[in-house]
Write a protein that holds these residues in place. Structure first.
Motif, PDB file in Angstrom:
ATOM      1  N   TRP A   1       8.669   9.956  39.402  1.00 36.45           N
ATOM      2  CA  TRP A   1       8.497  10.718  40.591  1.00 36.45           C
ATOM      3  C   TRP A   1       7.444  10.077  41.485  1.00 36.45           C
ATOM      4  O   TRP A   1       6.778   9.154  41.019  1.00 36.45           O
ATOM      5  CB  TRP A   1       8.169  12.106  40.196  1.00 36.45           C
ATOM      6  N   SER A   2       7.218  10.508  42.623  1.00 36.47           N
ATOM      7  CA  SER A   2       6.381  10.132  43.508  1.00 36.47           C
ATOM      8  C   SER A   2       4.880  10.423  42.867  1.00 36.47           C
ATOM      9  O   SER A   2       4.784  11.507  42.583  1.00 36.47           O
ATOM     10  CB  SER A   2       6.466  10.585  44.791  1.00 36.47           C
ATOM     11  N   TRP A   3       4.109   9.418  42.929  1.00 35.80           N
ATOM     12  CA  TRP A   3       2.860   9.688  42.382  1.00 35.80           C
ATOM     13  C   TRP A   3       1.861  10.630  43.153  1.00 35.80           C
ATOM     14  O   TRP A   3       1.797  10.692  44.272  1.00 35.80           O
ATOM     15  CB  TRP A   3       1.981   8.419  42.000  1.00 35.80           C
ATOM     16  N   GLY A   4       1.194  11.476  42.482  1.00 38.06           N
ATOM     17  CA  GLY A   4       0.135  12.358  43.059  1.00 38.06           C
ATOM     18  C   GLY A   4      -1.167  11.623  43.445  1.00 38.06           C
ATOM     19  O   GLY A   4      -1.257  10.369  43.018  1.00 38.06           O
ATOM     20  N   GLN A   5      -2.135  12.368  43.916  1.00 32.54           N
ATOM     21  CA  GLN A   5      -3.217  11.777  44.136  1.00 32.54           C
ATOM     22  C   GLN A   5      -4.328  11.565  42.984  1.00 32.54           C
ATOM     23  O   GLN A   5      -5.127  10.784  42.960  1.00 32.54           O
ATOM     24  CB  GLN A   5      -4.294  12.870  44.876  1.00 32.54           C
TER      25      GLN A   5
END
Length: 118
Positions: free
Chosen positions: A106-110
């Motif tokens: 998934w798209s990486w978080g901060q």
């Protein structure tokens, strides 16, 4: 779109403890059916997988953290945790969560910054 939000980082002295949390939200996250992992990245280094947990709760750990870190998950709250004990200065990094044991992430978080002082 799946959102990953990591929290719980901070500044701690060597030997101390922290608990990180990862909340997964958004459509199509299927959190309950995914093996999830905690990763970290230090400046100038590649992101590395530290630990993962299957939907059923089976865990595995990198040798660098085994015996010190514990990964767990709450499939009702779509949340994953990383309990970190006996922290060392070399654990200083930005910590991320994401799927594990699959190519597609998934798209990486901060991420959340963990800084361990000596």
């Amino acid at each position: 779109q799946v959102q990953l939000v990591e929290t719980g980082g901070g500044l701690v002295q060597a030997g101390g403890s922290l608990r990180l949390s990862c909340v997964v939200s958004g459509t199509g996250s299927d959190f309950r059916f995914n093996t999830m992992g905690w990763y970290r990245q230090s400046p100038g280094k590649q992101r590395e997988l530290l630990a993962d947990v299957t939907p059923g709760g089976s865990t595995s750990y990198s040798p660098s953290v085994k015996g010190r870190f514990t990964i767990s998950r709450d499939n009702i709250r779509f949340t994953m945790y990383l309990d970190m004990n006996s922290l060392k200065p070399e654990d200083t990094a930005v910590y991320f969560c994401n799927r594990a044991r699959v190519e597609s992430k998934w798209s990486w978080g901060q991420g959340t910054q963990v800084t361990v002082s000596s």
